[in-house]
Structure formats: C-alpha cells, structure tokens
Design a protein around this motif. Structure first.
Motif, PDB file in Angstrom:
ATOM      1  N   VAL A  39      24.478 -11.345 -24.374  1.00 44.60           N
ATOM      2  CA  VAL A  39      23.662 -10.400 -25.148  1.00 44.60           C
ATOM      3  C   VAL A  39      22.208 -10.462 -24.708  1.00 44.60           C
ATOM      4  O   VAL A  39      21.544  -9.427 -24.547  1.00 44.60           O
ATOM      5  CB  VAL A  39      23.792 -10.702 -26.656  1.00 44.60           C
ATOM      6  CG1 VAL A  39      22.868  -9.796 -27.462  1.00 44.60           C
ATOM      7  CG2 VAL A  39      25.230 -10.534 -27.117  1.00 44.60           C
ATOM      8  N   ALA A  40      21.679 -11.671 -24.481  1.00 46.24           N
ATOM      9  CA  ALA A  40      20.272 -11.836 -24.150  1.00 46.24           C
ATOM     10  C   ALA A  40      19.902 -11.241 -22.803  1.00 46.24           C
ATOM     11  O   ALA A  40      18.719 -11.008 -22.527  1.00 46.24           O
ATOM     12  CB  ALA A  40      19.895 -13.315 -24.183  1.00 46.24           C
ATOM     13  N   ILE A  50      15.955 -11.546 -32.748  1.00 42.65           N
ATOM     14  CA  ILE A  50      15.494 -11.469 -34.138  1.00 42.65           C
ATOM     15  C   ILE A  50      15.630 -12.825 -34.823  1.00 42.65           C
ATOM     16  O   ILE A  50      16.263 -13.748 -34.308  1.00 42.65           O
ATOM     17  CB  ILE A  50      16.294 -10.409 -34.933  1.00 42.65           C
ATOM     18  CG1 ILE A  50      17.793 -10.760 -34.951  1.00 42.65           C
ATOM     19  CG2 ILE A  50      16.065  -9.014 -34.356  1.00 42.65           C
ATOM     20  CD1 ILE A  50      18.635  -9.837 -35.838  1.00 42.65           C
ATOM     21  N   ALA A  51      15.036 -12.926 -35.999  1.00 46.70           N
ATOM     22  CA  ALA A  51      15.140 -14.143 -36.807  1.00 46.70           C
ATOM     23  C   ALA A  51      16.595 -14.386 -37.163  1.00 46.70           C
ATOM     24  O   ALA A  51      17.305 -13.474 -37.608  1.00 46.70           O
ATOM     25  CB  ALA A  51      14.298 -14.008 -38.075  1.00 46.70           C
ATOM     26  N   ALA A  52      17.037 -15.629 -36.986  1.00 50.87           N
ATOM     27  CA  ALA A  52      18.454 -15.949 -37.203  1.00 50.87           C
ATOM     28  C   ALA A  52      18.730 -16.517 -38.587  1.00 50.87           C
ATOM     29  O   ALA A  52      19.890 -16.505 -39.028  1.00 50.87           O
ATOM     30  CB  ALA A  52      18.926 -16.945 -36.138  1.00 50.87           C
ATOM     31  N   HIS A 112      20.557 -18.539 -32.961  1.00 51.60           N
ATOM     32  CA  HIS A 112      20.109 -17.399 -32.160  1.00 51.60           C
ATOM     33  C   HIS A 112      20.667 -16.120 -32.793  1.00 51.60           C
ATOM     34  O   HIS A 112      21.807 -16.100 -33.261  1.00 51.60           O
ATOM     35  CB  HIS A 112      20.621 -17.485 -30.719  1.00 51.60           C
ATOM     36  CG  HIS A 112      20.340 -18.785 -30.039  1.00 51.60           C
ATOM     37  ND1 HIS A 112      19.063 -19.214 -29.729  1.00 51.60           N
ATOM     38  CD2 HIS A 112      21.166 -19.775 -29.611  1.00 51.60           C
ATOM     39  CE1 HIS A 112      19.116 -20.389 -29.136  1.00 51.60           C
ATOM     40  NE2 HIS A 112      20.384 -20.754 -29.058  1.00 51.60           N
ATOM     41  N   ALA A 113      19.859 -15.061 -32.796  1.00 46.69           N
ATOM     42  CA  ALA A 113      20.349 -13.788 -33.341  1.00 46.69           C
ATOM     43  C   ALA A 113      19.702 -12.624 -32.596  1.00 46.69           C
ATOM     44  O   ALA A 113      18.579 -12.736 -32.085  1.00 46.69           O
ATOM     45  CB  ALA A 113      20.054 -13.695 -34.835  1.00 46.69           C
ATOM     46  N   TYR A 114      20.440 -11.519 -32.577  1.00 42.44           N
ATOM     47  CA  TYR A 114      19.990 -10.327 -31.855  1.00 42.44           C
ATOM     48  C   TYR A 114      20.408  -9.087 -32.630  1.00 42.44           C
ATOM     49  O   TYR A 114      21.475  -9.047 -33.260  1.00 42.44           O
ATOM     50  CB  TYR A 114      20.621 -10.242 -30.458  1.00 42.44           C
ATOM     51  CG  TYR A 114      20.490 -11.513 -29.663  1.00 42.44           C
ATOM     52  CD1 TYR A 114      19.390 -11.740 -28.847  1.00 42.44           C
ATOM     53  CD2 TYR A 114      21.469 -12.510 -29.760  1.00 42.44           C
ATOM     54  CE1 TYR A 114      19.261 -12.920 -28.138  1.00 42.44           C
ATOM     55  CE2 TYR A 114      21.354 -13.689 -29.052  1.00 42.44           C
ATOM     56  CZ  TYR A 114      20.243 -13.889 -28.249  1.00 42.44           C
ATOM     57  OH  TYR A 114      20.118 -15.064 -27.564  1.00 42.44           O
ATOM     58  N   GLN A 132      23.985  -9.735 -34.498  1.00 42.30           N
ATOM     59  CA  GLN A 132      24.887 -10.762 -33.989  1.00 42.30           C
ATOM     60  C   GLN A 132      24.194 -12.122 -34.058  1.00 42.30           C
ATOM     61  O   GLN A 132      23.075 -12.270 -33.578  1.00 42.30           O
ATOM     62  CB  GLN A 132      25.292 -10.445 -32.553  1.00 42.30           C
ATOM     63  CG  GLN A 132      25.963  -9.084 -32.406  1.00 42.30           C
ATOM     64  CD  GLN A 132      26.549  -8.845 -31.036  1.00 42.30           C
ATOM     65  OE1 GLN A 132      26.699  -9.776 -30.244  1.00 42.30           O
ATOM     66  NE2 GLN A 132      26.905  -7.611 -30.743  1.00 42.30           N
ATOM     67  N   ILE A 133      24.907 -13.108 -34.637  1.00 41.99           N
ATOM     68  CA  ILE A 133      24.341 -14.440 -34.852  1.00 41.99           C
ATOM     69  C   ILE A 133      25.173 -15.455 -34.084  1.00 41.99           C
ATOM     70  O   ILE A 133      26.409 -15.390 -34.086  1.00 41.99           O
ATOM     71  CB  ILE A 133      24.320 -14.798 -36.356  1.00 41.99           C
ATOM     72  CG1 ILE A 133      23.547 -13.729 -37.150  1.00 41.99           C
ATOM     73  CG2 ILE A 133      23.701 -16.169 -36.562  1.00 41.99           C
ATOM     74  CD1 ILE A 133      24.395 -12.674 -37.794  1.00 41.99           C
TER      75      ILE A 133
END
Length: 353
Positions: A39-40, A50-52, A112-114, A132-133
C-alpha cells in the motif's frame, strides 16, 4: 543463494497494474514484501498515510455511514456491513459495540494505517475507498471499505483530518512474530481441571492458562472431557450446515492480534468453492479455507449465566482461526439448540500431542 533485491515502489505499482485481480495479500506475498509495504508504494498516488490509533480512526469511520468491516487471519476472512458506533476507548483494549459492527480492538497492534483510493473505472464504476490498518510487521489488522451508499462526500475531509506529516513513499516494518504453537503443562492438568470447573466467566480462562504457563490450544489438548473434545477437521462444514438448517443464531468470532470481529445472527447461505467454504448472507460474509483447519475442538466453559459451549478451529501452526458460540441473549437464546449441534459433531480419531 543470493536474496532477490527488494522491489522499488515503481516495481510494486507495475506489478499491481499487471495483476489487477490479485488480492493484496497474495500480491504482497508474490513480491516478498508486507501488505503495508504494498500500500505504501502508492503514497501520493492513491494512498495517504494516516493516524493508526483507534481513538482517532474509529470515530472518523463513524462519519462514513454504512461501510464494510473486514478482519482476517490467514485461513479465514470475516466481513460485516454496518455503521460504526458506540466506541469505547481503552489503553489496552477498546470496543465498538454497534448493532452490526462488533469489534474488540487492541490498540498496541494498530501501528500503520492508510486511506486508500482507486480511481473510478472506465466503465463508470465509482472510486473504491478504504481505511486500512496494519500491525508493526505490516500485516493487515482491520480494513474499512466504503460502499455505494457510504458518505463519500465526507471522505476528503476525513483523510485530511487523519493525514500524518510524513507522506514519504514506502514503509519500514518489523519482523513478523511467529505464531505460538500449543503450550501444555501435563503436570498441571489436575489444577487446570479443578480451576476450569470453577470458572464464572469465559474471560477468566486465558488468565488461568497464563497462570499455569499454558495457552488455549495446549489446555484443550490435555483437559479432556467434559471440558474439551477433539473434533474431526471436517466438523467445521458440518457445524455451519447444521446451524443453517436449524435456523438458529450464533456468534462467530474471527480475530488477529489487533482486532476481533464478531457476527451475531444466523447463517443462511453456504457457497463452497474449491478449498473455501463461504457464508454469503446479506450483511455478513465469511470465507474459510477448510484445508487450513488442522484442529477443531468442542469446548465447554462454566459461567455464572450457564455453560458457554464453543467450537474452535486452529491452523497447523497453532493459530486460532475462528470461535463459534450460541447466542444467550434474553428472548434469543439459541444455547440449547447449539449444544445439540455441537454434541452431534464427529469426534477426531487420534489427538495431536
């Protein structure tokens, strides 16, 4: 043997473009990277870091209206449609107790989150959007997928509010912690059985295992009747079919280290396909790799509200795949019918040591 070089973000994006139907988990495995790394590679091109922490992410998700919540382990995927709400924060454990989306959350593993967005397709399909986390190793913990009826108009401000200053491409991850195999203490079996018989709440069981330096599967292997009975690995199919045929409600738990997701309700439609057994009901889907079920147990724990009878499946590494319980809510008590189903499930011949 030389290690193959890590793929660059350009390599990763090119691979995804060439394999558009490959699931993210399988694409990451094919590339030899974590799913978070996959994803990254798209940061700045459809993904935003984003904030996880669930204290920020879950209240934001509540603004999105009806979505699909997804939690999985290697052998099982649990999907629920509903609206996030009734969030209860906690330093070590948090909960979402909405009518349809029922989660137990362990914030230490939300690392980690996106926010991920795929553009609208040429055939007119709308953009696909999801939160997504992932845990420290980059393995998926929980995903929130927007649907056609979600509040897509709130997506831009939500992403802006959660976005982190660091929007560099790529993601460093920690080494994956291996699954813990069965841990038993046969010399403590008498204590295990004596204290098991005195349980008043199911949550006391893991504390008992920890005190005796065992884990869940290790305790099941040595406890014996009337506490635990080894079932045939194909009992998972038999159980789901019997629940469907009886028309009763059950609670189906699937969880990883960071999130447990619960379905409370019936099982109406089974659609097996190859190694997968699939529940395909409105608002609830379950996808189970039957060939990954190595052990399955019928478990009986006493509580102050009556026996808690469950069916629990494990993979070859000792990881928990799912747990199923009868519903014991007032006016919706499926426990007697559930016990009859469990008692009729086929026993296993030969129990792993």
């Amino acid at each position: 043997m030389t290690e193959r070089p890590a793929p660059t973000p350009d390599d990763i994006r090119a691979f995804e473009a060439q394999n558009p139907k490959l699931r993210a988990r399988d694409a990451a495995a094919a590339l030899g990277i974590s799913e978070a790394g996959l994803v990254a590679a798209r940061i700045g091109a459809g993904a935003t870091r984003i904030a996880a922490h669930p204290d920020r992410l879950i209240p934001a998700a509540e603004r999105l209206g009806e979505v699909m919540a997804l939690t999985r382990v290697e052998a099982c995927v649990h999907e629920k449609v509903g609206v996030y709400g009734d969030y209860h924060p906690g330093e070590h454990a948090a909960m979402t107790l909405a009518e349809d989306i029922d989660l137990r959350i362990f914030p230490a593993h939300w690392v980690h989150a996106y926010a991920v967005e795929s553009p609208a397709s040429e055939d007119g399909q709308p953009p696909r959007r999801a939160l997504q986390i992932f845990d420290a190793a980059g393995d998926a913990v929980h995903k929130i997928h927007l649907r056609a009826g979600s509040r897509h108009d709130r997506w831009p401000s939500l992403v802006e509010g959660l976005a982190l200053p660091d929007q560099s491409v790529g993601q460093d991850v920690a080494a994956r912690r291996p699954a813990e195999g069965a841990r038993s203490r046969p010399d403590k079996v008498d204590i295990l059985r004596e204290e098991w018989a005195r349980l008043t709440d199911t949550h006391q069981f893991l504390r008992l295992c920890s005190k005796l330096k065992m884990n869940r599967l290790g305790a099941y292997r040595i406890a014996g009747a009337p506490f635990a009975r080894a079932l045939s690995p194909d009992a998972a199919d038999a159980m789901l079919q019997a629940v469907r045929d009886a028309g009763i409600e059950v609670m189906i738990f699937v969880g990883n280290r960071g999130c447990i997701q619960i379905h409370t309700g019936p099982v109406r439609t089974l659609a097996p396909m190859g190694p997968w057994q699939n529940v395909m009901d409105p608002g609830f889907n379950l996808h189970l790799r039957r060939d990954r079920v190595a052990e399955i147990w019928a478990v009986d724990k006493p509580t102050s509200r009556g026996p808690a009878v469950s069916v629990e499946a494990f993979d070859a590494e000792g990881g928990l795949i799912f747990q199923v319980f009868g519903v014991g809510k007032e006016g919706r008590d499926s426990r007697p019918a559930w016990r009859a189903i469990v008692d009729a499930l086929p026993a296993r011949t030969g129990v792993p040591a």
